[in-house]
Scaffold this motif. Structure first.
Motif, PDB file in Angstrom:
ATOM      1  N   THR A 121      37.669  42.785  40.271  1.00  0.00           N
ATOM      2  CA  THR A 121      37.881  41.926  41.439  1.00  0.00           C
ATOM      3  C   THR A 121      38.327  40.541  40.994  1.00  0.00           C
ATOM      4  N   ARG A 122      37.652  40.016  39.976  1.00  0.00           N
ATOM      5  CA  ARG A 122      38.045  38.701  39.459  1.00  0.00           C
ATOM      6  C   ARG A 122      39.479  38.733  38.926  1.00  0.00           C
ATOM      7  N   LEU A 123      39.859  39.852  38.324  1.00  0.00           N
ATOM      8  CA  LEU A 123      41.223  39.983  37.813  1.00  0.00           C
ATOM      9  C   LEU A 123      42.239  39.925  38.946  1.00  0.00           C
ATOM     10  N   ARG A 124      41.961  40.620  40.024  1.00  0.00           N
ATOM     11  CA  ARG A 124      42.910  40.622  41.150  1.00  0.00           C
ATOM     12  C   ARG A 124      43.095  39.216  41.711  1.00  0.00           C
ATOM     13  N   PHE A 125      42.029  38.439  41.776  1.00  0.00           N
ATOM     14  CA  PHE A 125      42.143  37.061  42.267  1.00  0.00           C
ATOM     15  C   PHE A 125      42.899  36.188  41.262  1.00  0.00           C
ATOM     16  N   ALA A 126      42.611  36.368  39.990  1.00  0.00           N
ATOM     17  CA  ALA A 126      43.292  35.567  38.966  1.00  0.00           C
ATOM     18  C   ALA A 126      44.792  35.840  38.959  1.00  0.00           C
ATOM     19  N   LEU A 127      45.164  37.084  39.194  1.00  0.00           N
ATOM     20  CA  LEU A 127      46.568  37.463  39.168  1.00  0.00           C
ATOM     21  C   LEU A 127      47.340  36.930  40.368  1.00  0.00           C
ATOM     22  N   LYS A 128      46.681  36.878  41.515  1.00  0.00           N
ATOM     23  CA  LYS A 128      47.413  36.601  42.749  1.00  0.00           C
ATOM     24  C   LYS A 128      47.698  35.122  42.981  1.00  0.00           C
ATOM     25  N   PHE A 129      46.767  34.280  42.593  1.00  0.00           N
ATOM     26  CA  PHE A 129      46.936  32.855  42.893  1.00  0.00           C
ATOM     27  C   PHE A 129      47.464  32.092  41.680  1.00  0.00           C
ATOM     28  N   SER A 130      48.373  31.175  41.941  1.00  0.00           N
ATOM     29  CA  SER A 130      49.094  30.509  40.859  1.00  0.00           C
ATOM     30  C   SER A 130      48.298  29.408  40.176  1.00  0.00           C
ATOM     31  N   SER A 131      47.122  29.102  40.676  1.00  0.00           N
ATOM     32  CA  SER A 131      46.277  28.112  40.002  1.00  0.00           C
ATOM     33  C   SER A 131      44.824  28.564  40.089  1.00  0.00           C
ATOM     34  N   LEU A 132      44.049  28.149  39.104  1.00  0.00           N
ATOM     35  CA  LEU A 132      42.636  28.521  39.059  1.00  0.00           C
ATOM     36  C   LEU A 132      41.854  27.959  40.251  1.00  0.00           C
ATOM     37  N   PRO A 133      42.080  26.720  40.659  1.00  0.00           N
ATOM     38  CA  PRO A 133      41.358  26.199  41.831  1.00  0.00           C
ATOM     39  C   PRO A 133      41.606  27.044  43.091  1.00  0.00           C
ATOM     40  N   GLU A 134      42.851  27.495  43.279  1.00  0.00           N
ATOM     41  CA  GLU A 134      43.149  28.339  44.440  1.00  0.00           C
ATOM     42  C   GLU A 134      42.424  29.677  44.348  1.00  0.00           C
ATOM     43  N   ALA A 135      42.422  30.254  43.155  1.00  0.00           N
ATOM     44  CA  ALA A 135      41.732  31.540  42.965  1.00  0.00           C
ATOM     45  C   ALA A 135      40.244  31.380  43.228  1.00  0.00           C
ATOM     46  N   LYS A 136      39.654  30.282  42.753  1.00  0.00           N
ATOM     47  CA  LYS A 136      38.233  30.038  42.980  1.00  0.00           C
ATOM     48  C   LYS A 136      37.927  29.858  44.463  1.00  0.00           C
ATOM     49  N   ALA A 137      38.775  29.098  45.143  1.00  0.00           N
ATOM     50  CA  ALA A 137      38.545  28.852  46.570  1.00  0.00           C
ATOM     51  C   ALA A 137      38.627  30.150  47.365  1.00  0.00           C
ATOM     52  N   ALA A 138      39.617  30.971  47.041  1.00  0.00           N
ATOM     53  CA  ALA A 138      39.778  32.240  47.752  1.00  0.00           C
ATOM     54  C   ALA A 138      38.613  33.188  47.457  1.00  0.00           C
ATOM     55  N   LEU A 139      38.197  33.245  46.201  1.00  0.00           N
ATOM     56  CA  LEU A 139      37.094  34.125  45.826  1.00  0.00           C
ATOM     57  C   LEU A 139      35.789  33.647  46.467  1.00  0.00           C
ATOM     58  N   ARG A 140      35.618  32.346  46.559  1.00  0.00           N
ATOM     59  CA  ARG A 140      34.415  31.797  47.197  1.00  0.00           C
ATOM     60  C   ARG A 140      34.359  32.224  48.661  1.00  0.00           C
ATOM     61  N   GLU A 141      35.486  32.172  49.338  1.00  0.00           N
ATOM     62  CA  GLU A 141      35.529  32.598  50.737  1.00  0.00           C
ATOM     63  C   GLU A 141      35.278  34.093  50.866  1.00  0.00           C
ATOM     64  N   SER A 142      35.822  34.847  49.927  1.00  0.00           N
ATOM     65  CA  SER A 142      35.630  36.291  49.935  1.00  0.00           C
ATOM     66  C   SER A 142      34.158  36.653  49.759  1.00  0.00           C
ATOM     67  N   VAL A 143      33.502  36.005  48.801  1.00  0.00           N
ATOM     68  CA  VAL A 143      32.083  36.261  48.553  1.00  0.00           C
ATOM     69  C   VAL A 143      31.257  35.907  49.785  1.00  0.00           C
ATOM     70  N   ALA A 144      31.596  34.792  50.412  1.00  0.00           N
ATOM     71  CA  ALA A 144      30.867  34.365  51.617  1.00  0.00           C
ATOM     72  C   ALA A 144      31.059  35.377  52.747  1.00  0.00           C
ATOM     73  N   TYR A 145      32.266  35.861  52.894  1.00  0.00           N
ATOM     74  CA  TYR A 145      32.554  36.840  53.940  1.00  0.00           C
ATOM     75  C   TYR A 145      31.806  38.150  53.692  1.00  0.00           C
ATOM     76  N   ARG A 146      31.853  38.623  52.456  1.00  0.00           N
ATOM     77  CA  ARG A 146      31.271  39.925  52.125  1.00  0.00           C
ATOM     78  C   ARG A 146      29.743  39.910  52.202  1.00  0.00           C
ATOM     79  N   SER A 147      29.161  38.741  52.020  1.00  0.00           N
ATOM     80  CA  SER A 147      27.707  38.642  52.113  1.00  0.00           C
ATOM     81  C   SER A 147      27.248  38.153  53.483  1.00  0.00           C
ATOM     82  N   GLY A 148      28.212  37.788  54.319  1.00  0.00           N
ATOM     83  CA  GLY A 148      27.892  37.272  55.643  1.00  0.00           C
ATOM     84  C   GLY A 148      28.443  38.140  56.764  1.00  0.00           C
ATOM     85  N   ALA A 149      29.444  37.610  57.459  1.00  0.00           N
ATOM     86  CA  ALA A 149      29.981  38.297  58.628  1.00  0.00           C
ATOM     87  C   ALA A 149      30.548  39.672  58.305  1.00  0.00           C
ATOM     88  N   GLY A 150      31.109  39.830  57.112  1.00  0.00           N
ATOM     89  CA  GLY A 150      31.735  41.100  56.762  1.00  0.00           C
ATOM     90  C   GLY A 150      30.811  42.109  56.112  1.00  0.00           C
TER      91      GLY A 150
END
Length: 312
Positions: A75-104
């Protein structure tokens, strides 16, 4: 009819590819969860060696692991590959984790249980997956293997085939809300993610989902509510499921519109154009419905061979 068809094709392309292009064609409501990327998304790495990708992205993966130690390496690999900067990948993964443990969380857990049941006998029984889908009692009356089906390519990729003309989207949306339909689409994506990740681990190649949008029989643009549900789930696709979407094929475009492909394809970013293919698929076009792809070995084999040829 030509104008209707063109609008339908543009909508399908936009929805299937990524959230950046969607907003160009479909008006959408507010969604606080969505964070639009500020830079272009990278091209697909589908089919590449997982081991090689892990090695090439070792530094990014280590940085993501520090912040998200419980997130699987793939999963971390897919995020690292898709976003062109590490801060963007971290922000997206943070939202994903929040979603998967919350509303989703209910959706994620339902998908995991359904896939476990579907593969219990060593093969694939799709019925547990259909039954466990959000709002299945209402939606499955209109969504079935007749109009939407997921197939497996020999290399492990998934092929998601949609015949839009066979979906009575107006009656469907009379039965469910836009939000409920969006939850259904996200559930499908979660099932695809689980299967693609398992196959990536087994095969050693990064598996992805190939979209095959069959335009055969389209005579009208989609119901507005159906489009809204597609838009909402498509926007979330890249943030929740990065590096999962592969090529998008628009199949069996009517002859009257084929001449316009060169005009509206440049409307999309270069990275999108690379994934977009307008092709004829005679094997698929001859089928009155998609069901034979699930139950008839010869039909399925012929179509899979056709897809393989179209992707070359």
């Amino acid at each position: 009819i030509r104008d209707i068809m063109m609008k339908h094709v543009l909508l399908l392309v936009a929805l299937a590819l990524n959230p950046i292009t969607v907003t160009s064609f479909v008006a959408s409501g507010r969604n606080a969860f969505i964070r639009r990327p500020t830079t272009d998304l990278r091209a697909s790495n589908g089919g590449a060696s997982v081991e090689s990708l892990l090695t090439a992205n070792r530094a990014s993966l280590a940085a993501l692991e520090k912040d998200f130690p419980d997130v699987p390496e793939l999963t971390r690999l897919r995020f690292a590959l898709k976003f062109s900067s590490l801060p963007e990948a971290k922000a997206a993964l943070r939202e994903s984790v929040a979603y998967r443990s919350g509303a989703g969380r209910p959706l994620v857990e339902a998908a995991a249980k359904a896939v476990e049941q579907a593969t219990a006998n060593g093969g694939w029984d799709n019925e547990p997956v259909r039954v466990a889908a959000p709002h299945a009692a209402s939606i499955n009356k209109f969504i079935s293997p007749k109009n939407i089906i997921s197939l497996s390519a020999e290399n492990g990729d998934l092929i998601y085939v949609i015949r839009a003309s066979a979906i009575n989207d107006k009656k469907l949306m009379d039965a469910v809300s836009v939000e409920q339909m969006g939850e259904f689409f996200l559930y499908v994506k979660e099932v695809h993610r689980i299967v693609a990740d398992v196959r990536s681990q087994k095969t050693g190649r990064l598996c992805e989902v190939i979209f095959a949008n069959d335009i055969t029989g389209v005579r009208a643009i989609p119901d507005k509510r159906f489009s809204q549900a597609l838009t909402a789930s498509s926007k979330q696709y890249e943030n929740l499921y990065p590096s999962l979407a592969g090529p998008t094929m628009i199949l069996n475009l009517p002859f009257v519109l084929q001449a316009f492909v060169g005009l509206f394809k440049p409307l999309f970013p270069p990275s999108v154009q690379e994934r977009l293919k307008f092709k004829g698929a005679p094997v698929l076009a001859k089928l009155e419905e998609l069901t034979p792809l699930a139950i008839d070995v010869s039909s399925r084999k012929a179509f899979l061979m056709e897809v393989e040829a179209l992707l070359k």
